[in-house]
Every structure is written in C-alpha cells, then in structure tokens.
Design a protein around this motif. Structure first.
Motif, PDB file in Angstrom:
ATOM      1  N   TRP A   4       7.568  80.163  87.593  1.00  0.00           N
ATOM      2  CA  TRP A   4       8.095  78.842  88.267  1.00  0.00           C
ATOM      3  C   TRP A   4       6.988  77.812  88.742  1.00  0.00           C
ATOM      4  CZ3 TRP A   4       7.995  76.916  93.007  1.00  0.00           C
ATOM      5  CH2 TRP A   4       7.719  77.918  94.158  1.00  0.00           C
TER       6      TRP A   4
ATOM      7  N   SER B 270       6.341  74.493  86.923  1.00  0.00           N
ATOM      8  CA  SER B 270       6.386  73.291  87.635  1.00  0.00           C
ATOM      9  C   SER B 270       5.080  72.544  87.806  1.00  0.00           C
ATOM     10  CB  SER B 270       7.030  73.706  88.722  1.00  0.00           C
ATOM     11  OG  SER B 270       6.298  74.498  89.681  1.00  0.00           O
TER      12      SER B 270
ATOM     13  N   TRP C 263      17.815  69.291  86.156  1.00  0.00           N
ATOM     14  CA  TRP C 263      17.439  69.793  87.487  1.00  0.00           C
ATOM     15  C   TRP C 263      18.424  69.401  88.477  1.00  0.00           C
ATOM     16  CZ3 TRP C 263      16.275  68.328  92.538  1.00  0.00           C
ATOM     17  CH2 TRP C 263      15.447  69.227  93.048  1.00  0.00           C
TER      18      TRP C 263
ATOM     19  N   LEU D 172      14.747  77.251  93.961  1.00  0.00           N
ATOM     20  CA  LEU D 172      13.363  76.654  93.307  1.00  0.00           C
ATOM     21  C   LEU D 172      12.625  77.607  92.793  1.00  0.00           C
ATOM     22  CD1 LEU D 172      11.747  73.754  93.445  1.00  0.00           C
ATOM     23  CD2 LEU D 172      10.867  75.053  95.837  1.00  0.00           C
TER      24      LEU D 172
ATOM     25  N   GLU E  53      12.806  75.654  86.184  1.00  0.00           N
ATOM     26  CA  GLU E  53      11.375  75.539  86.795  1.00  0.00           C
ATOM     27  C   GLU E  53      10.727  74.370  86.265  1.00  0.00           C
ATOM     28  OE1 GLU E  53       9.775  78.452  83.223  1.00  0.00           O
ATOM     29  OE2 GLU E  53      10.424  79.289  85.518  1.00  0.00           O
TER      30      GLU E  53
ATOM     31  N   SER F  45      11.378  71.360  88.573  1.00  0.00           N
ATOM     32  CA  SER F  45      10.723  71.470  89.663  1.00  0.00           C
ATOM     33  C   SER F  45       9.502  70.890  89.816  1.00  0.00           C
ATOM     34  CB  SER F  45      10.905  73.021  89.946  1.00  0.00           C
ATOM     35  OG  SER F  45      12.196  73.518  90.320  1.00  0.00           O
TER      36      SER F  45
ATOM     37  N   TRP G  75       9.332  68.717  93.064  1.00  0.00           N
ATOM     38  CA  TRP G  75       8.729  69.642  94.140  1.00  0.00           C
ATOM     39  C   TRP G  75       7.384  69.109  94.278  1.00  0.00           C
ATOM     40  CZ3 TRP G  75       9.073  71.554  98.702  1.00  0.00           C
ATOM     41  CH2 TRP G  75       8.078  72.487  99.304  1.00  0.00           C
TER      42      TRP G  75
END
Length: 456
Positions: free
Chosen positions: A206, A210, A233, A241, A248, A251, A254
């Motif tokens: 992940w 990401s 997502w 997360l 992922e 993400s 993030w």
C-alpha cells in the motif's frame, strides 16, 4: 503495477505479486512488494512476456539513463516507423524522451536517489532497462526486481530491477485514454517502483502503490489519471488505509494531503528512512519518522487531521484538485437526541455522519474511544457551495483514547455539517505471513460511542 482494475475488480490487487521469503529473512522482513522475475529476454518469463524472437538489430537503444529494448517481428513489436531511417523506430525515441523527462523530475527536481545499478545485465551499461511487449488490455506495465540478487535464499533490502511496458498502448485495448498519456503515466508510476526497490524492497504494497500513483500526478499533473482510483476510494470507508488491497491506489490522496502540508520531500524522506525504522518493513514507521522530522507530528495525529479534511475536500482549500473529486460517502446520520450511537471502526479508517441543526447556540458532539486507541473527532461545517464555500473545522485528537468533545457555534448558519469519527490507530503485533500476508493490527472493529446535542 498499473493494472486496469477499474474493469477487472480486486483480482489484480498488488498482493498477488508478493514474494514470501524463507525464515532466514527475519521476523519482520517477510516479503518484497514485487517478486523477482525473469526479463522478457530470459526463458521462461513468468509474466508471460518472453520475447520469442531475438531483439531487433539496433536494440537496445540507450539514452543517458535508460536502455529501451524491442523486437522487430511478432505481436511484441512496437510501431517500427523510422522517419530518419537510422534503425531506431520513432516509437522508441518517444519512450526515451518520456523516460528522461521522468528521470529529470523524480531524480532531479524531487531529489530521489538514482536507481540501484544492474551492472552489465540487459543493456550492459548499468542503466535502467525498459522492455516493450504486448502486455495486453489489462496491464499497462510493471516493474520487477531481477532474480539472483540474494545469497543463501535471502534477498537484500536494496534491489535493482527493470521495466516492462506495453508496446503501443493501443486505444482498442486501453479505451478512454490516449497512447501518449498511458505511456507517460505508466512510466512515471513504474519507474517510481524501481526507485523504491533501491531504498527498501521490503515495504508494504500500500505504501509502494499509493506513492507511485502520487508520483504519476506529480510528474504529469495535467493527466489526472489517478482520479479513476479516487472514485472507488471514497466508497471504501471501512477498508484501512494500510490495507494491501485495491484501495491502495486511491490512497494517493493521503500522500497528496501530506505533501500539501509538509512539501513533496516528505515522501522521499519516508522512503529514505525505511531501512532505519522498526519493525523492519512496517511502512507506518517510515511515515512516522518522516512526519516527525518534517513537522513534529506523527502518523496517527495526521491521519485524524486528514480525516477531518475529507468531508469538504471539494472546496480545493486543502486538496488542490478537490473540485475533481467525488463527494466522500456518509455512513449515516447523527441525531440531536443526546443518545449515544455505537460505531465500530477498523484501524486507520473513518466514518462521516450527517448532522442537521437548523438552530441553537452551539452543536456539541461527544465521542468515547476505547482506551489505548489513537482516535480523532471533528465537526466540519460548510457555508456556501461545495466548490467555493467557507469551511469551519473543530477537531480533537486523543492519542490514548477516551472521551473527546467538539463544539460548533451557531450551527444554523451552515449549509452542511458533518461529524467525523476516526480510528487513527496502527498498532500491530507482528507480521502474519501464513495467515494474510499482512501485519496483525490490533484495533480492528474497535467500539466507539458518539452522540450529538444542541446547546440552546
């Protein structure tokens, strides 16, 4: 790996590419996020991209940092048009141009460490090798570490590798995009994986995926290919997360939040710290170290802040392209009766709850998180439109759980109010390779209690 999972679902989650290591690899270092694999010029190639014929006479063609390989016959051959008749097809020159631009941004502007040299493998010049092949309509391309880098069955944490890209990105196989956009975004993504392998090949998928999707948008901001992942997502609120799942890719948001707060160097910092953090291979620790160095915060506190920014991310105040994002789904309504709702949250997840308050001096929301669990609570109010509205946030963070309360004054003046509950915890009890090829997280399905009332 950039796969068309929007068409084929979760079956191409990156965990399918994990390589379990023998016990000698150590308690924490149980996998690499990409399995070592044969190159297309080797036999057999487990990814089914073996060249069945010798390379073209002028293959590979090398630029300052890359060597591009191709064949001149068969389904793996790219477009062989050669305007200047120098033996190097124009399509190969386009790949080289994209490759050097990607290098200039990722290694130059962003300062990521150059890839680990493969010595005389492939092009024989220590440059990153790129193989063009008919990968098919489900896979844009992939990066893989070379075989034979370990000693006595153990792989080192720093690996060199190569790229395989589709030979033409035919729109009939990749509908809804253009061949040039596909080439650019795929190269930026997969080359990022090559750089990651040089830092630490034992990190969580992940983290790798990401970051690579974030890198796509950093190198080619105008393409916005990552939006396809964001659309899914927003619906996977109960998937952590940190899960090595199809979530992922989306993400990347993030990482976009982190780099907006601390600058793009925070991700390079996280990867550069991976081999020094404990437990080895636990990507949350890498984030923790980088966030702490950049701003004195930590992963859990920032996850709670991130969750509080999601309800109104379409205003562009925090997410620069938020107006392109879908609204984040809500998980129900929080009534103003003062009675407590019970909500269960997995680690590193959030829930957004609608609150309707037409009057009152203040809206008060109280939450009780389990003891010992890092948690966040926020009230987010918007005045005006989704795109151009003014947003007010009040938030609390409880690093060890317990009671939290937030208060939003004059709630009747807001067009939308959302309560945000976050399980920001990422504690684990070790790596669980035999069971799930993931860390054994300790705070899933944690019981929260939340209530709302009006102060008149």
């Amino acid at each position: 790996m950039r796969a068309r999972w929007r068409l084929i679902g979760a079956g191409l989650a990156s965990t399918a590419l994990l390589a379990a290591l023998p016990a000698s690899a150590g308690a924490a270092d149980q996998w690499v996020f990409r399995a070592p694999a044969a190159r297309p010029t080797d036999h057999p190639d487990p990814n089914r991209n073996t060249y069945p014929v010798p390379e073209a006479p002028r293959s590979p063609s090398c630029s300052p940092h890359f060597c591009v390989h191709w064949v001149a016959v068969g389904i793996n051959a790219p477009d062989l048009a050669d305007a200047d008749a120098d033996g190097i097809p124009d399509s190969i020159l386009r790949v080289q141009e994209v490759a050097e631009h990607v290098y200039a941004v990722e290694n130059g502007k962003l300062g990521w460490r150059p890839p680990r040299s493969d010595g005389r493998i492939g092009g024989g010049r220590g440059k990153t090798d790129v193989y063009l092949s008919q990968t098919g309509g489900r896979l844009f391309g992939y990066a893989a570490p070379d075989r034979g880098q370990g000693a006595r069955g153990r792989l080192p944490r720093h690996l060199h590798g190569y790229l395989v890209l589709d030979n033409d990105f035919d729109p009939r196989e990749f509908p809804g995009t253009t061949p040039q956009d596909d080439l650019e975004v795929t190269f930026a993504h997969e080359y990022c994986h090559i750089l990651q392998m040089g830092y630490d090949a034992y990190q969580d998928p992940w983290f790798a995926e990401s970051t690579a999707v974030w890198m796509e948008d950093r190198v080619y901001d105008g393409i916005d290919d990552y939006l396809r992942y964001v659309r899914r997502w927003v619906k996977r609120y109960d998937t952590p997360l940190t899960a090595n799942s199809i979530k992922e890719y989306g993400s990347a948001v993030w990482n976009k939040w982190l780099t907006r707060r601390y600058g793009p160097g925070v991700l390079r910092s996280a990867w550069s710290r991976t081999v020094h953090t404990k437990p080895g291979g636990f990507s949350v620790s890498a984030y923790d170290a980088a966030i702490g160095a950049a701003g004195g915060s930590d992963f859990s506190r920032d996850f709670a802040r991130f969750a509080a920014d999601l309800p109104e991310w379409r205003t562009d105040r925090v997410f620069s392209e938020g107006h392109l994002y879908p609204d984040v789904s809500r998980q129900g309504r929080l009534p103003l009766t003062g009675g407590a709702q019970r909500r269960r949250l997995n680690h590193t997840t959030f829930q957004l709850l609608r609150v309707r308050a037409a009057a009152g001096r203040a809206l008060v929301v109280t939450a009780q998180a389990p003891r010992g669990i890092s948690a966040g609570l926020a009230l987010v109010g918007r005045v005006g439109s989704e795109r151009h509205g003014r947003v007010v946030r009040v938030a609390r963070f409880a690093p060890r759980g317990g009671r939290m309360a937030v208060r939003l004054a004059r709630p009747g003046g807001f067009d939308r109010i959302t309560a945000v509950l976050a399980n920001a915890d990422a504690k684990e009890s070790g790596f669980s390779a035999p069971r799930q090829l993931d860390w054994a997280y300790l705070t899933d399905r944690a019981p929260f209690r939340v209530s709302a009332r009006l102060a008149r």
